[in-house]
Design a protein around this motif. Structure first.
Motif, mmCIF file in Angstrom:
data_model
loop_
_atom_site.group_PDB
_atom_site.id
_atom_site.type_symbol
_atom_site.label_atom_id
_atom_site.label_comp_id
_atom_site.label_asym_id
_atom_site.label_seq_id
_atom_site.Cartn_x
_atom_site.Cartn_y
_atom_site.Cartn_z
ATOM 1 N N LEU A 30 52.364 -46.465 -95.455
ATOM 2 C CA LEU A 30 51.953 -45.471 -94.466
ATOM 3 C C LEU A 30 51.416 -44.198 -95.102
ATOM 4 C CD1 LEU A 30 54.802 -45.747 -91.790
ATOM 5 C CD2 LEU A 30 52.696 -47.055 -92.001
ATOM 6 N N GLY A 31 51.402 -44.138 -96.424
ATOM 7 C CA GLY A 31 50.876 -42.954 -97.103
ATOM 8 C C GLY A 31 51.701 -41.714 -96.856
ATOM 9 N N CYS A 32 53.020 -41.875 -96.823
ATOM 10 C CA CYS A 32 53.893 -40.734 -96.553
ATOM 11 C C CYS A 32 55.059 -40.728 -97.546
ATOM 12 C CB CYS A 32 54.412 -40.790 -95.115
ATOM 13 S SG CYS A 32 55.495 -42.203 -94.766
ATOM 14 N N ARG A 33 55.996 -39.803 -97.348
ATOM 15 C CA ARG A 33 57.171 -39.729 -98.217
ATOM 16 C C ARG A 33 58.278 -40.622 -97.672
ATOM 17 N NH1 ARG A 33 55.905 -34.216 -97.649
ATOM 18 N NH2 ARG A 33 57.735 -33.881 -96.329
ATOM 19 N N ALA A 34 59.123 -41.109 -98.569
ATOM 20 C CA ALA A 34 60.199 -42.010 -98.159
ATOM 21 C C ALA A 34 61.133 -41.351 -97.152
ATOM 22 C CB ALA A 34 60.981 -42.481 -99.381
ATOM 23 N N GLY A 35 61.369 -40.060 -97.303
ATOM 24 C CA GLY A 35 62.253 -39.352 -96.392
ATOM 25 C C GLY A 35 61.702 -39.200 -94.992
ATOM 26 N N GLU A 36 60.442 -39.581 -94.791
ATOM 27 C CA GLU A 36 59.828 -39.482 -93.476
ATOM 28 C C GLU A 36 59.911 -40.789 -92.688
ATOM 29 O OE1 GLU A 36 56.387 -36.129 -94.186
ATOM 30 O OE2 GLU A 36 56.014 -38.144 -95.013
ATOM 31 N N ASP A 42 51.660 -45.055 -81.103
ATOM 32 C CA ASP A 42 52.296 -46.362 -81.158
ATOM 33 C C ASP A 42 51.322 -47.285 -81.895
ATOM 34 O OD1 ASP A 42 52.939 -49.028 -80.602
ATOM 35 O OD2 ASP A 42 53.653 -48.591 -78.579
ATOM 36 N N ALA A 43 51.677 -47.647 -83.130
ATOM 37 C CA ALA A 43 50.795 -48.465 -83.974
ATOM 38 C C ALA A 43 51.302 -49.894 -84.092
ATOM 39 C CB ALA A 43 50.660 -47.829 -85.356
ATOM 40 N N VAL A 44 52.108 -50.326 -83.136
ATOM 41 C CA VAL A 44 52.719 -51.652 -83.213
ATOM 42 C C VAL A 44 51.661 -52.752 -83.324
ATOM 43 C CG1 VAL A 44 54.023 -53.346 -81.869
ATOM 44 C CG2 VAL A 44 54.901 -51.026 -82.126
ATOM 45 N N GLN A 45 50.630 -52.703 -82.479
ATOM 46 C CA GLN A 45 49.600 -53.739 -82.531
ATOM 47 C C GLN A 45 48.614 -53.504 -83.671
ATOM 48 O OE1 GLN A 45 49.539 -56.511 -80.850
ATOM 49 N NE2 GLN A 45 51.225 -56.035 -79.471
ATOM 50 N N ALA A 46 48.455 -52.267 -84.088
ATOM 51 C CA ALA A 46 47.489 -51.951 -85.144
ATOM 52 C C ALA A 46 47.944 -52.432 -86.514
ATOM 53 C CB ALA A 46 47.248 -50.445 -85.186
ATOM 54 N N ALA A 47 49.255 -52.478 -86.736
ATOM 55 C CA ALA A 47 49.784 -52.851 -88.048
ATOM 56 C C ALA A 47 49.286 -54.224 -88.461
ATOM 57 C CB ALA A 47 51.310 -52.832 -88.021
ATOM 58 N N TRP A 51 46.168 -54.804 -89.136
ATOM 59 C CA TRP A 51 44.732 -54.897 -88.865
ATOM 60 C C TRP A 51 43.982 -53.599 -89.136
ATOM 61 C CZ3 TRP A 51 43.276 -59.628 -88.656
ATOM 62 C CH2 TRP A 51 44.098 -60.606 -88.096
ATOM 63 N N LEU A 52 44.613 -52.477 -88.884
ATOM 64 C CA LEU A 52 43.946 -51.184 -88.998
ATOM 65 C C LEU A 52 44.612 -50.322 -90.064
ATOM 66 C CD1 LEU A 52 43.590 -50.340 -85.193
ATOM 67 C CD2 LEU A 52 41.973 -51.554 -86.660
ATOM 68 N N PRO A 53 43.891 -49.329 -90.603
ATOM 69 C CA PRO A 53 44.497 -48.441 -91.602
ATOM 70 C C PRO A 53 45.691 -47.697 -91.020
ATOM 71 C CG PRO A 53 42.103 -48.165 -91.530
ATOM 72 C CD PRO A 53 42.476 -49.009 -90.350
ATOM 73 N N LEU A 54 46.761 -47.594 -91.788
ATOM 74 C CA LEU A 54 47.977 -46.935 -91.322
ATOM 75 C C LEU A 54 48.298 -45.673 -92.102
ATOM 76 C CD1 LEU A 54 50.351 -50.001 -90.766
ATOM 77 C CD2 LEU A 54 49.030 -48.759 -89.052
ATOM 78 N N ASP A 55 47.356 -45.165 -92.882
ATOM 79 C CA ASP A 55 47.593 -43.954 -93.652
ATOM 80 C C ASP A 55 47.791 -42.782 -92.692
ATOM 81 O OD1 ASP A 55 46.863 -41.384 -95.057
ATOM 82 O OD2 ASP A 55 46.811 -42.762 -96.756
ATOM 83 N N SER A 105 44.298 -54.544 -93.924
ATOM 84 C CA SER A 105 44.289 -53.222 -93.319
ATOM 85 C C SER A 105 42.915 -52.567 -93.382
ATOM 86 C CB SER A 105 45.311 -52.319 -94.000
ATOM 87 O OG SER A 105 45.121 -52.322 -95.401
ATOM 88 N N VAL A 106 42.013 -52.971 -92.508
ATOM 89 C CA VAL A 106 40.686 -52.372 -92.430
ATOM 90 C C VAL A 106 40.317 -52.168 -90.975
ATOM 91 C CG1 VAL A 106 39.867 -53.409 -94.563
ATOM 92 C CG2 VAL A 106 39.532 -54.609 -92.430
ATOM 93 N N PRO A 107 39.370 -51.257 -90.687
ATOM 94 C CA PRO A 107 38.989 -50.999 -89.300
ATOM 95 C C PRO A 107 38.453 -52.240 -88.609
ATOM 96 C CG PRO A 107 38.155 -49.291 -90.767
ATOM 97 C CD PRO A 107 38.700 -50.378 -91.633
ATOM 98 N N ALA A 108 38.853 -52.427 -87.366
ATOM 99 C CA ALA A 108 38.397 -53.592 -86.608
ATOM 100 C C ALA A 108 36.895 -53.593 -86.442
ATOM 101 C CB ALA A 108 39.075 -53.607 -85.237
ATOM 102 N N SER A 109 36.307 -52.378 -86.349
ATOM 103 C CA SER A 109 34.889 -52.287 -86.039
ATOM 104 C C SER A 109 34.016 -52.149 -87.269
ATOM 105 C CB SER A 109 34.652 -51.081 -85.125
ATOM 106 O OG SER A 109 35.124 -49.900 -85.740
ATOM 107 N N ALA A 110 34.587 -52.247 -88.465
ATOM 108 C CA ALA A 110 33.796 -52.062 -89.674
ATOM 109 C C ALA A 110 32.750 -53.161 -89.823
ATOM 110 C CB ALA A 110 34.708 -52.062 -90.906
ATOM 111 N N PRO A 111 31.469 -52.797 -89.930
ATOM 112 C CA PRO A 111 30.439 -53.820 -90.135
ATOM 113 C C PRO A 111 30.667 -54.579 -91.427
ATOM 114 C CG PRO A 111 29.464 -51.708 -89.539
ATOM 115 C CD PRO A 111 30.913 -51.446 -89.840
#
Length: 404
Positions: free
Chosen positions: A56-62, A178-183, A185-189, A260-266
């Motif tokens: 997720l590109g964050c700190r462990a404490g988060e 809510d990124a439940v469905q995105a995980a 498939w999409l970037p989660l940073d 983990s890439v954008p759904a709409s990326a050409p």
């Protein structure tokens, strides 16, 4: 059986089972215990937290481990709003999109019913997207939290979160997604998205049911829903599910490496960072588009719901006027195709989908909805068979007349 209901749940991946197995058997210690078994469990939990944070590109404490996406959504919406109002009583509003998952919608309504919050509903366009103008119009000085889901669980529409979140944060309002469905498939940073809180559920990407997580940025206060021993830095008490945390972290790591890439990326926008990810997303999106084309060509009057391009690679959803969505589902299952009429969390509901109604679809048409959702293993042959089955089901039901 052709399983096209991955948005409801996915099979547990073998790699995930192997990673979590030791903590269901020999390494069964409580991570709060001060002995060798407890230390081993605590080390595994810390490793899972670090791996989840990396994804997720964050700190462990988060990272707060939860029992799934529903708990994560509840903790985000209720916990952040209540904590902010405790610090400033004027913060008594929450803003949510018109197509949120029930876990977010019902959490907001709980705040309204029990704690006197006002709920501002952000409208969506006919494709199910929140525009920047629509969000800006509902933001108020008393808004404690904004929650807009990343990708819709019924129609697959992807929201422009990286453009929406800064509108809230510029006003000092935390933004949850809510990124439940995105995980998977999409970037989660979380930094790139600009969100302050993000919910995940393990069973949507190859971990067992009962595993999930909530990212909460930095020093953002959260009122806990569960009180007790003060685990998860006081944000979620209870003995941690070590095996579940390891499973979620493993599934996230595998997904991050593969998809983990954008759904709409050409297809032309390949980068050097994750070529395997792009190849997988392009493959599934291409299969999805072929399936959509086959259904629309084979079923007169079929209506694609959701955004035509800004959608998950894994979701194709339709309305079939002149049928009953449930009748179509039953006929498809008889032909060996398993799918859904919408959200698996709307247990026992027979009313038209609130998501489709919010998109302006007529209630009678909305009741004919069917959702097809795939995992990354779906094949072109399976989708060809499924499209043919859809045509057979819909044409047959229409021939029987309105009572079918």
């Amino acid at each position: 059986m052709i399983f096209l209901d991955a948005a409801a749940t996915t099979p547990v991946r073998r790699e995930v089972l192997e990673a979590m197995w030791p903590y269901l058997t020999g390494e069964f210690g409580n991570p709060s215990s001060h002995h060798s078994l407890g230390h081993t469990a605590a080390t595994a939990l810390a490793g899972a937290r670090a791996a989840t944070a990396k994804a997720l590109g964050c700190r462990a404490g988060e990272i707060v481990f939860t029992s799934g996406g529903t708990e994560a959504d509840n903790l985000a919406v209720k916990g952040i709003a209540l904590a902010r109002r405790a610090a400033d009583p004027s913060l008594d509003r929450v803003a949510i999109s018109a197509i949120e998952h029930p876990a977010v919608e019902e959490s907001a309504r709980y705040l309204e019913r029990v704690h006197g919050f006002a709920v501002d509903v952000i409208p969506v366009d006919r494709f199910g997207q929140v525009t920047e103008e629509a969000l800006a119009a509902v933001l108020a000085p008393g808004t404690a939290l904004v929650s807009v889901m990343y990708a819709n669980n019924e129609v697959g529409t992807v929201q422009p979160i990286a453009r929406l979140a800064p509108l809230a944060r510029a006003r000092g309002i935390p933004f949850h997604t809510d990124a439940v469905q995105a995980a998977g498939w999409l970037p989660l940073d979380t930094g790139a998205l600009g969100v302050d809180a993000l919910s995940l559920s393990g069973h949507k990407l190859g971990a067992p049911k009962g595993s999930g997580a909530l990212f909460v940025r930095g020093r953002l206060r959260v009122e806990p829903l569960v009180h007790g021993g003060g685990q998860e830095r006081g944000r979620r008490s209870g003995t941690e599910n070590v095996a579940g945390a390891v499973a979620l972290a493993t599934a996230l790591t595998l997904a991050r490496e593969a998809s983990s890439v954008p759904a709409s990326a050409p297809a032309s926008e390949a980068t050097s960072e994750a070529p395997a990810s792009e190849a997988l997303a392009r493959r599934v999106a291409s299969l999805r588009d072929g399936f959509i084309e086959a259904v629309l060509a084979g079923v007169p009057g079929a209506v694609l719901t959701g955004h035509p391009t800004e959608r998950l690679p894994s979701v194709a959803s339709f309305c079939f006027p002149g049928t009953s969505g449930e009748s179509v589902l039953l006929d498809l299952e008889r032909q060996g195709v398993v799918c859904s009429s919408g959200s698996a969390c709307a247990a026992g509901a027979d009313a038209p989908s609130p998501v489709l109604l919010a998109m302006g679809i007529d209630p009678e048409i909305a009741q004919t909805a069917v959702r097809f959702s795939f995992d990354s293993t779906v094949s072109a042959d399976e989708l060809r068979q499924a499209a043919a089955a859809v045509r057979t089901a819909v044409v047959g039901i229409r021939a029987l007349g309105p009572t079918s």
